[in-house]
Motif scaffolding. Structure first.
Motif, mmCIF file in Angstrom:
data_model
loop_
_atom_site.group_PDB
_atom_site.id
_atom_site.type_symbol
_atom_site.label_atom_id
_atom_site.label_comp_id
_atom_site.label_asym_id
_atom_site.label_seq_id
_atom_site.Cartn_x
_atom_site.Cartn_y
_atom_site.Cartn_z
ATOM 1 N N LEU A 89 51.757 42.475 -12.668
ATOM 2 C CA LEU A 89 52.872 41.571 -12.410
ATOM 3 C C LEU A 89 52.455 40.449 -11.467
ATOM 4 O O LEU A 89 52.880 39.308 -11.627
ATOM 5 C CB LEU A 89 54.061 42.333 -11.831
ATOM 6 C CG LEU A 89 54.854 43.180 -12.818
ATOM 7 C CD1 LEU A 89 55.930 43.961 -12.084
ATOM 8 C CD2 LEU A 89 55.455 42.327 -13.904
ATOM 9 N N GLY A 90 51.617 40.783 -10.487
ATOM 10 C CA GLY A 90 51.144 39.759 -9.561
ATOM 11 C C GLY A 90 50.311 38.695 -10.253
ATOM 12 O O GLY A 90 50.436 37.509 -9.979
ATOM 13 N N VAL A 91 49.462 39.105 -11.185
ATOM 14 C CA VAL A 91 48.627 38.140 -11.900
ATOM 15 C C VAL A 91 49.438 37.411 -12.969
ATOM 16 O O VAL A 91 49.246 36.221 -13.206
ATOM 17 C CB VAL A 91 47.397 38.842 -12.517
ATOM 18 C CG1 VAL A 91 46.619 37.926 -13.430
ATOM 19 C CG2 VAL A 91 46.496 39.359 -11.413
ATOM 20 N N SER A 92 50.384 38.114 -13.604
ATOM 21 C CA SER A 92 51.139 37.481 -14.685
ATOM 22 C C SER A 92 52.107 36.420 -14.187
ATOM 23 O O SER A 92 52.595 35.623 -14.985
ATOM 24 C CB SER A 92 51.902 38.530 -15.496
ATOM 25 O OG SER A 92 52.955 39.074 -14.731
ATOM 26 N N VAL A 93 52.373 36.387 -12.885
ATOM 27 C CA VAL A 93 53.182 35.306 -12.332
ATOM 28 C C VAL A 93 52.455 33.979 -12.528
ATOM 29 O O VAL A 93 53.071 32.954 -12.833
ATOM 30 C CB VAL A 93 53.478 35.567 -10.836
ATOM 31 C CG1 VAL A 93 54.045 34.341 -10.157
ATOM 32 C CG2 VAL A 93 54.410 36.740 -10.688
ATOM 33 N N PHE A 94 51.145 33.992 -12.391
ATOM 34 C CA PHE A 94 50.353 32.778 -12.526
ATOM 35 C C PHE A 94 49.930 32.527 -13.967
ATOM 36 O O PHE A 94 49.967 31.395 -14.437
ATOM 37 C CB PHE A 94 49.121 32.850 -11.623
ATOM 38 C CG PHE A 94 49.467 33.077 -10.193
ATOM 39 C CD1 PHE A 94 50.100 32.100 -9.453
ATOM 40 C CD2 PHE A 94 49.176 34.279 -9.573
ATOM 41 C CE1 PHE A 94 50.436 32.293 -8.134
ATOM 42 C CE2 PHE A 94 49.501 34.489 -8.256
ATOM 43 C CZ PHE A 94 50.133 33.491 -7.525
#
Length: 160
Positions: A89-94
Protein backbone atom coordinates in the motif's frame (compact mmCIF):
# COMPACT_ATOMS: atom_id res chain seq x y z
CA UNK A 1 -30.51 5.01 26.21
CA UNK A 2 -27.49 4.41 28.41
CA UNK A 3 -25.13 4.54 25.44
CA UNK A 4 -26.40 7.95 24.39
CA UNK A 5 -25.07 9.67 27.52
CA UNK A 6 -21.36 10.47 26.90
CA UNK A 7 -20.29 10.26 30.54
CA UNK A 8 -21.91 6.89 31.09
CA UNK A 9 -20.41 5.51 27.87
CA UNK A 10 -16.92 6.54 28.99
CA UNK A 11 -17.52 4.95 32.38
CA UNK A 12 -18.58 1.69 30.77
CA UNK A 13 -15.56 1.67 28.50
CA UNK A 14 -13.30 1.90 31.53
CA UNK A 15 -15.19 -0.33 33.94
CA UNK A 16 -16.13 -3.32 31.76
CA UNK A 17 -12.56 -4.41 30.88
CA UNK A 18 -11.47 -4.00 34.50
CA UNK A 19 -14.46 -6.00 35.71
CA UNK A 20 -13.86 -8.79 33.22
CA UNK A 21 -10.14 -9.02 34.00
CA UNK A 22 -10.54 -9.01 37.80
CA UNK A 23 -10.67 -12.83 38.16
CA UNK A 24 -7.42 -13.16 36.21
CA UNK A 25 -5.73 -10.48 38.33
CA UNK A 26 -6.93 -12.06 41.57
CA UNK A 27 -5.68 -15.47 40.44
CA UNK A 28 -2.20 -14.08 39.69
CA UNK A 29 -2.02 -12.18 42.98
CA UNK A 30 -3.30 -15.14 45.00
CA UNK A 31 -0.88 -17.65 43.44
CA UNK A 32 2.08 -15.20 43.50
CA UNK A 33 2.96 -15.92 39.89
CA UNK A 34 5.25 -13.28 38.40
CA UNK A 35 4.71 -11.84 34.95
CA UNK A 36 6.98 -13.71 32.58
CA UNK A 37 8.59 -12.13 29.58
CA UNK A 38 9.93 -15.07 27.59
CA UNK A 39 11.48 -13.15 24.72
CA UNK A 40 15.29 -12.99 24.55
CA UNK A 41 17.00 -9.77 25.50
CA UNK A 42 17.50 -7.71 22.33
CA UNK A 43 20.61 -6.00 23.72
CA UNK A 44 22.72 -9.13 24.23
CA UNK A 45 24.98 -10.58 21.56
CA UNK A 46 23.60 -13.49 19.61
CA UNK A 47 25.20 -16.70 20.78
CA UNK A 48 25.79 -19.77 18.70
CA UNK A 49 22.71 -21.42 20.29
CA UNK A 50 20.44 -18.68 18.99
CA UNK A 51 22.07 -18.78 15.56
CA UNK A 52 21.54 -22.52 15.30
CA UNK A 53 17.96 -22.09 16.53
CA UNK A 54 17.37 -19.52 13.78
CA UNK A 55 18.85 -21.78 11.14
CA UNK A 56 16.70 -24.64 12.42
CA UNK A 57 13.46 -22.63 12.34
CA UNK A 58 14.21 -20.88 9.01
CA UNK A 59 14.39 -24.13 7.05
CA UNK A 60 11.27 -25.78 8.45
CA UNK A 61 8.79 -27.24 5.96
CA UNK A 62 5.30 -25.75 5.78
CA UNK A 63 3.55 -29.10 6.24
CA UNK A 64 4.90 -31.54 8.84
CA UNK A 65 5.17 -35.29 8.30
CA UNK A 66 1.82 -35.75 10.07
CA UNK A 67 0.02 -33.49 7.57
CA UNK A 68 -0.43 -30.65 10.07
CA UNK A 69 0.70 -27.11 9.18
CA UNK A 70 3.89 -26.10 10.95
CA UNK A 71 3.37 -23.32 13.52
CA UNK A 72 6.59 -21.51 12.53
CA UNK A 73 5.55 -21.50 8.88
CA UNK A 74 2.05 -20.27 9.72
CA UNK A 75 3.59 -17.46 11.75
CA UNK A 76 5.82 -16.56 8.80
CA UNK A 77 2.87 -16.59 6.39
CA UNK A 78 0.76 -14.30 8.57
CA UNK A 79 3.61 -11.87 9.25
CA UNK A 80 4.63 -11.85 5.59
CA UNK A 81 1.11 -11.11 4.40
CA UNK A 82 0.59 -8.30 6.92
CA UNK A 83 3.91 -6.67 6.06
CA UNK A 84 3.32 -7.24 2.35
CA UNK A 85 -0.01 -5.43 2.43
CA UNK A 86 1.40 -2.52 4.41
CA UNK A 87 4.50 -2.12 2.23
CA UNK A 88 2.49 -2.69 -0.95
CA UNK A 89 0.00 0.00 0.00
CA UNK A 90 2.88 2.35 0.75
CA UNK A 91 4.44 1.81 -2.66
CA UNK A 92 1.12 1.75 -4.54
CA UNK A 93 0.39 5.29 -3.35
CA UNK A 94 3.17 6.43 -5.68
CA UNK A 95 3.01 3.83 -8.45
CA UNK A 96 0.61 0.91 -8.79
CA UNK A 97 2.53 -0.82 -11.61
CA UNK A 98 5.75 -0.59 -9.58
CA UNK A 99 4.08 -2.26 -6.60
CA UNK A 100 2.78 -5.03 -8.85
CA UNK A 101 6.19 -5.60 -10.46
CA UNK A 102 8.09 -5.60 -7.15
CA UNK A 103 5.65 -8.02 -5.56
CA UNK A 104 5.60 -10.41 -8.50
CA UNK A 105 9.39 -10.14 -8.77
CA UNK A 106 9.85 -11.19 -5.15
CA UNK A 107 7.40 -14.06 -5.52
CA UNK A 108 8.88 -15.28 -8.84
CA UNK A 109 12.49 -15.18 -7.62
CA UNK A 110 11.55 -17.05 -4.44
CA UNK A 111 9.53 -19.62 -6.38
CA UNK A 112 12.39 -20.26 -8.80
CA UNK A 113 14.92 -20.50 -5.94
CA UNK A 114 12.73 -23.04 -4.13
CA UNK A 115 12.63 -25.14 -7.33
CA UNK A 116 16.43 -25.09 -7.64
CA UNK A 117 16.74 -22.54 -10.44
CA UNK A 118 19.27 -19.97 -9.26
CA UNK A 119 18.68 -16.57 -10.88
CA UNK A 120 20.48 -14.52 -8.23
CA UNK A 121 24.25 -14.03 -8.68
CA UNK A 122 25.37 -15.14 -5.21
CA UNK A 123 29.10 -14.62 -5.65
CA UNK A 124 28.70 -11.03 -6.88
CA UNK A 125 26.28 -10.11 -4.09
CA UNK A 126 28.46 -11.83 -1.48
CA UNK A 127 31.38 -9.62 -2.50
CA UNK A 128 29.19 -6.53 -2.07
CA UNK A 129 27.71 -7.58 1.28
CA UNK A 130 30.60 -9.13 3.18
CA UNK A 131 28.93 -9.45 6.59
CA UNK A 132 25.73 -11.07 5.31
CA UNK A 133 25.28 -14.63 4.13
CA UNK A 134 23.41 -13.88 0.91
CA UNK A 135 22.61 -17.48 0.03
CA UNK A 136 20.75 -18.23 3.28
CA UNK A 137 18.95 -14.89 3.26
CA UNK A 138 17.50 -15.72 -0.17
CA UNK A 139 16.84 -19.43 0.27
CA UNK A 140 15.48 -19.54 3.86
CA UNK A 141 12.03 -18.52 5.12
CA UNK A 142 10.29 -19.35 1.86
CA UNK A 143 6.77 -19.06 3.26
CA UNK A 144 7.44 -15.54 4.58
CA UNK A 145 8.83 -14.29 1.28
CA UNK A 146 6.15 -15.86 -0.91
CA UNK A 147 3.31 -14.44 1.19
CA UNK A 148 5.06 -11.07 1.38
CA UNK A 149 5.57 -10.88 -2.39
CA UNK A 150 2.06 -11.99 -3.31
CA UNK A 151 0.29 -9.64 -0.91
CA UNK A 152 2.65 -6.84 -1.97
CA UNK A 153 1.51 -7.42 -5.54
CA UNK A 154 -2.17 -7.69 -4.57
CA UNK A 155 -1.98 -4.40 -2.69
CA UNK A 156 -1.39 -2.65 -6.00
CA UNK A 157 -5.03 -3.33 -6.90
CA UNK A 158 -6.35 -1.55 -3.79
CA UNK A 159 -8.40 1.59 -4.35
CA UNK A 160 -8.49 4.27 -1.71
Amino acid sequence: MAFLVPGLRRGLLLSVPLTLSTPVLVHHVYNKQPVRCDAPDPLIKITSDLKSNYAWSAQKPVITTYGVPNSCAVRQISLGSILGVLCGLGVSVFSKPLALLIGLGIACVQFLESRGIHVVPYSYLQRLFKRTNVRTSIQDNVSFKLSFGLTFALASFAKF
